[in-house]
Every structure is written in C-alpha cells, then in structure tokens.
Design a protein around this motif. Structure first.
Motif, short mmCIF file in Angstrom:
data_model
loop_
_atom_site.label_atom_id
_atom_site.label_comp_id
_atom_site.label_asym_id
_atom_site.label_seq_id
_atom_site.Cartn_x
_atom_site.Cartn_y
_atom_site.Cartn_z
N SER A 71 0.82 -1.21 0.00
CA SER A 71 0.00 0.00 0.00
C SER A 71 0.85 1.26 0.00
O SER A 71 0.39 2.31 -0.44
N ALA A 72 2.07 1.17 0.52
CA ALA A 72 2.93 2.35 0.64
C ALA A 72 3.83 2.54 -0.57
O ALA A 72 4.64 3.46 -0.59
N ALA A 73 3.70 1.72 -1.58
CA ALA A 73 4.54 1.88 -2.77
C ALA A 73 4.23 3.19 -3.49
O ALA A 73 5.10 3.78 -4.11
N ARG A 74 2.97 3.62 -3.40
CA ARG A 74 2.57 4.90 -4.00
C ARG A 74 2.08 5.83 -2.89
O ARG A 74 1.80 5.38 -1.78
N PRO A 75 1.97 7.13 -3.16
CA PRO A 75 1.60 8.06 -2.09
C PRO A 75 0.31 7.67 -1.41
O PRO A 75 -0.72 7.45 -2.05
N ILE A 76 0.35 7.58 -0.09
CA ILE A 76 -0.85 7.22 0.67
C ILE A 76 -1.89 8.32 0.56
O ILE A 76 -3.09 8.06 0.56
N HIS A 77 -1.45 9.56 0.46
CA HIS A 77 -2.38 10.69 0.36
C HIS A 77 -3.37 10.55 -0.79
O HIS A 77 -4.52 10.99 -0.68
N THR A 78 -2.95 9.94 -1.89
CA THR A 78 -3.82 9.87 -3.07
C THR A 78 -4.45 8.50 -3.23
O THR A 78 -4.98 8.18 -4.31
N ALA A 79 -4.46 7.69 -2.19
CA ALA A 79 -5.01 6.34 -2.29
C ALA A 79 -6.49 6.36 -2.67
O ALA A 79 -6.95 5.53 -3.47
N ALA A 80 -7.26 7.30 -2.14
CA ALA A 80 -8.69 7.35 -2.46
C ALA A 80 -8.92 7.61 -3.93
O ALA A 80 -9.85 7.06 -4.53
N ASP A 100 4.90 10.81 -1.05
CA ASP A 100 5.67 10.31 -2.19
C ASP A 100 5.59 8.81 -2.40
O ASP A 100 5.89 8.32 -3.48
N GLY A 101 5.24 8.04 -1.37
CA GLY A 101 5.37 6.60 -1.46
C GLY A 101 6.83 6.20 -1.31
O GLY A 101 7.68 7.01 -0.89
N ALA A 102 7.15 4.95 -1.65
CA ALA A 102 8.53 4.47 -1.47
C ALA A 102 8.88 3.47 -2.55
O ALA A 102 8.04 2.65 -2.96
N ALA A 103 10.13 3.52 -3.02
CA ALA A 103 10.60 2.55 -4.02
C ALA A 103 10.70 1.16 -3.41
O ALA A 103 10.44 0.16 -4.08
N ASP A 104 11.08 1.08 -2.13
CA ASP A 104 11.18 -0.20 -1.42
C ASP A 104 10.41 -0.07 -0.12
O ASP A 104 10.99 0.09 0.96
#
Length: 464
Positions: free
Chosen positions: A350-359, A434-438
C-alpha cells in the motif's frame, strides 16, 4: 391501466406552499407505497447543481446515482463531471426552481462512503440523509475542477433542507419516531418502516427480521461490553447510548460479508452470505472485531475526525489497532482478526505509492493498513512509561475535543513526543506524499527504530 393511472397521479407534484419559495433550498423525500420521490424547491437560478455526495460503487467503480435516480422534470438531467454527479439544465438554461426526482433506494456498497440505503427483508428501508444535498454552480464545467474531497472547499449556497415522510406512518430518526423528520446538522439514516427497535439502557438496536438469530444475540451482548471498555480507556465518547442498525442481504452462496460504518450516535452494519449463517469461532471472532472497529469510531472519527480524506489513515488505521487491542483485553480467546492482520502485512504494498492519493486510486485499504502500522510505532514508547496505544490516542482526543479535528501534523507531533525520535515522523510524511521505491524496507526501518517486534522474511515484514 387503472393501476398505472393511480401511480401517475401519486407521482404528480402538488402545489408548493408559497412560504417555501422564499426559504432555503428544500427537498421533500416521500415514500408512497412503492413510489419514492424527492421534490426540490431551489432558492436560485443556476445552470447546474452539484450533488455533494457522489462516491463510486465498490463493485465496479461506477457512479450509483444514474442507476437509481430518474429526473422527471423536463429539461433536466444528471451527468457525471469529474468526481461528482451534477444536476444540469439542458442547453445551459437554469435548472427549474422545482425539480422532481423519482428514485429507487440504492443499497449497493460504496467506496469509503455511506451506502445510500439499507434495505430490510420486511420492506423497511433506511435512507442516508445527505445523499440529497446539492449546491449551485455557475457552470456545470466548474465541477470538473473540483477535487474528490470537498472538505475545506468553499461552495456557494447552503446545505439543502431535507424533510422525510412516509405515507404509511412515522419515520425513525435518531431513535425517535416522527410524522416528518428534518435532517439534523450531522448526517444520519432515516428509517422508513415498522421494523421494531430493541431498547436497553446502553443500546437501541434495529435488527432485520431475517437476520441469523445468533448475530442479533451476539451484537446485543457484546456491543455494550466493548463500548464500555472504550469509554473507560478513552473518556467520553460521541454517544453514551448509540443506535445499532443491522440489515441482512441474504444467504448469498459462497460469500461471507460484513460491512458497516458509523455516524453520530449510529452504527450501521450489513451481513450477507452463507458464511455467516452459523456462528463458527472464526465468524464469531470476525463479528466481534467488526463491531469493535466500528465502535472505536465513536471516539476516533466522531469525537475527533480527520481534516481531509487523505488523512483517513488516522481514523481507519487507528480503529483497527484499537479494536485488536480491546479484544485482547476483554475477549482473549478471540484476539486474532485474520482480515486485519492481512491488511497490516500488505502495508508495504500500500505504501509503494503516495498514501495521500489512495482514495483517488480506489485503494482505500492503504488507509487501514498503513494507518495501523503508524499507530503501532507509538506503542513501544508509550509502554516505557506504563502506557499503551489507548494512552496515546486518548491524549490526542483530549487535546482536540474543542475543535473536533485531529490533523496529521498533530498526530505526528505526538508520535515524536512519545517515541523521542523525530525521524519517524519525517519518514511517515514521505510515505504519505511520495510513497517508497522499497516500502518493505522503509516499514522495517520504522519498526526497527521504534522498537516494534518484527522479522523480514522473503522481503515481507512480519509482525511478531
């Protein structure tokens, strides 16, 4: 033909009292037998009106309103603009001041939003009050630029005054039967029908007549227990005597489904599938965890709420961890919640991409998974002074009872205070924006520095 003529007569708008023309925009929602109508009297000329509640369905990520609403007033239609449903006048002309919409209560599950309707097997229906709210727009195209989250967005006009009536008898709202109910300031459900209300000193409950009997027995006994535990640990909640409204969608083959949400003073739940017909230990544990999660929202979500949808991780992840910790205290044989633990294990994905834009990506599980992980980071620090996650959350609630908002900045500041490590907040901010690469390595690092027991197995972070 005679039946059709009678139905047509019943659907014909009657004369509107003159005083309504001078007041705020109003909608009268009426059930007359099998006919449901919403009659609007608008307070201004506008080429478009924005429905402020326009979530998508969970099944297919599509708007639900076009399936359920039929505009009967000529020259008006509903269209999708950006994230929102909009009532528009054809050829850019203003929407008429009087608009009639005929609708079928829509009970499908929505993404991170309240279901428009709960249907009961005896024909009773509970309508979500805010599905009828609209605001005027200077142009229908203006809706294209509006964000999905309207929190903090300045809209023209006022909240539409909504009145609810059932020709068959009184409606139930906030635990009280009324000939006509007016929507209160806070959203709620309005119940049309005669399904009985079971009242005790600690709970008012509305159970579907066909609901498996064990669920009614279980929830009636367990809900007051978990609510009492939360009150002891978190202080005064949003409601000392909540209403529980539980519908039954039937014994659908090959399905085990529990869904629900919380509004001020009200917990709503829907059960479905052959998997919940019998109270196996796993199903019973799931039902208890379910009500524990929803009940936690009377504090984390109602007494204090998030500022923006992007901050939903505070309340949803927090409710997850509070529920599991509460069950570990009051229900030790049933402390495991497999669905919850799977969400936590999936936090790195779930954290691979920005959590802010998950919705915006319809990835709402990110708020649950990552939010629970972030709350865990405060537990070791709290334990060093004899506290736990309840201690941390209560401090945040008490500090924000006056304004009712718990911001991400306030949450992260408290994490820094409890843990003594400002780098945790900095890394969480980066995951949010931002999320995370790893992401697995990022979360493992957070756990390592905070002191959360874990292992990394084949690139997966596993809680111990």
């Amino acid at each position: 033909m005679a039946a059709a003529l009678l139905a047509a007569c019943a659907a014909t708008p009657g004369p509107m009292p003159e005083q309504d023309l001078a007041g705020p925009a109003t909608v009268r929602v009426l059930r007359d037998g099998d006919v449901w109508t919403a009659d609007y009297v608008l307070d201004r000329d506008a080429p478009a009106w924005l429905f402020t509640d326009s979530a998508l369905t969970r099944v297919d990520n599509q708007p639900w309103r076009p399936r359920a609403f039929t505009v009967e007033t000529p020259g008006v239609r509903i269209e999708r603009r950006g994230w929102h449903d909009v009532l528009v006048g054809e050829d850019g002309v203003p929407v008429p001041r009087r608009v009639r919409i005929r609708f079928e209560p829509f009970s499908g599950n929505l993404l991170a939003a309240y279901d428009p309707a709960l249907t009961f097997t005896d024909g009773s229906v509970a309508l979500y009050s805010d599905q009828f709210d609209m605001r005027p727009l200077a142009n229908a195209a203006d809706a294209d630029a509006l964000p999905m989250d309207l929190n903090g967005v300045e809209l023209d006009g006022e909240v539409v005054r909504a009145l609810f009536r059932d020709q068959a008898g009184p409606v139930l709202m906030n635990g009280e039967r009324r000939a006509e109910a007016e929507r209160p300031e806070a959203p709620t459900y309005v119940l049309f029908g005669d399904v009985p209300v079971d009242e005790t000193a600690h709970l008012a409950a509305v159970f579907d007549p066909e609901l498996p009997a064990w669920i009614e027995t279980e929830l009636s006994a367990f809900t007051p227990r978990v609510m009492s535990h939360y009150a002891d640990r978190l202080g005064a909640g949003q409601s000392a005597r909540p209403t529980l409204m539980v519908s039954w969608a039937g014994p659908t083959p090959s399905l085990l489904s529990m869904g629900g949400s919380v509004l001020p003073g009200l917990v709503i739940m829907t059960f479905e599938g052959v998997g919940v017909l019998e109270p196996t230990p796993e199903v019973r544990a799931g039902a208890r965890w379910f009500i524990a999660h929803e009940g936690a929202h009377f504090w984390l979500g109602q007494v204090v709420r998030y500022e923006r949808v992007r901050d939903m991780w505070i309340t949803e992840g927090g409710a997850d961890i509070l529920a599991v910790r509460a069950l570990a205290r009051i229900d030790r044989p049933m402390t495991r919640a497999p669905d919850c633990r799977r969400r936590w294990t999936n936090a790195p994905a779930s954290a691979a991409r920005p959590i802010h834009t998950a919705a915006e990506r319809s990835e709402h599980q990110a708020y649950y998974a990552c939010g629970a992980v972030f709350h865990m980071l405060a537990e070791p620090g709290a334990a060093r002074t004899g506290g736990d996650v309840f201690t941390v959350v209560r401090g945040m609630i008490d500090a924000n009872r006056e304004d009712g908002i718990l911001t991400a900045d306030e949450w992260l500041a408290e994490l820094t205070r409890v843990s003594g490590d400002a780098s945790l907040a900095g890394d969480i901010r980066r995951l949010l924006t931002d999320g995370a690469a790893d992401p697995a390595a990022e979360i493992a690092s957070l756990f390592q520095r905070a002191g959360v027991a874990h292992e990394v197995r084949d690139g997966r972070v596993v809680l111990l």
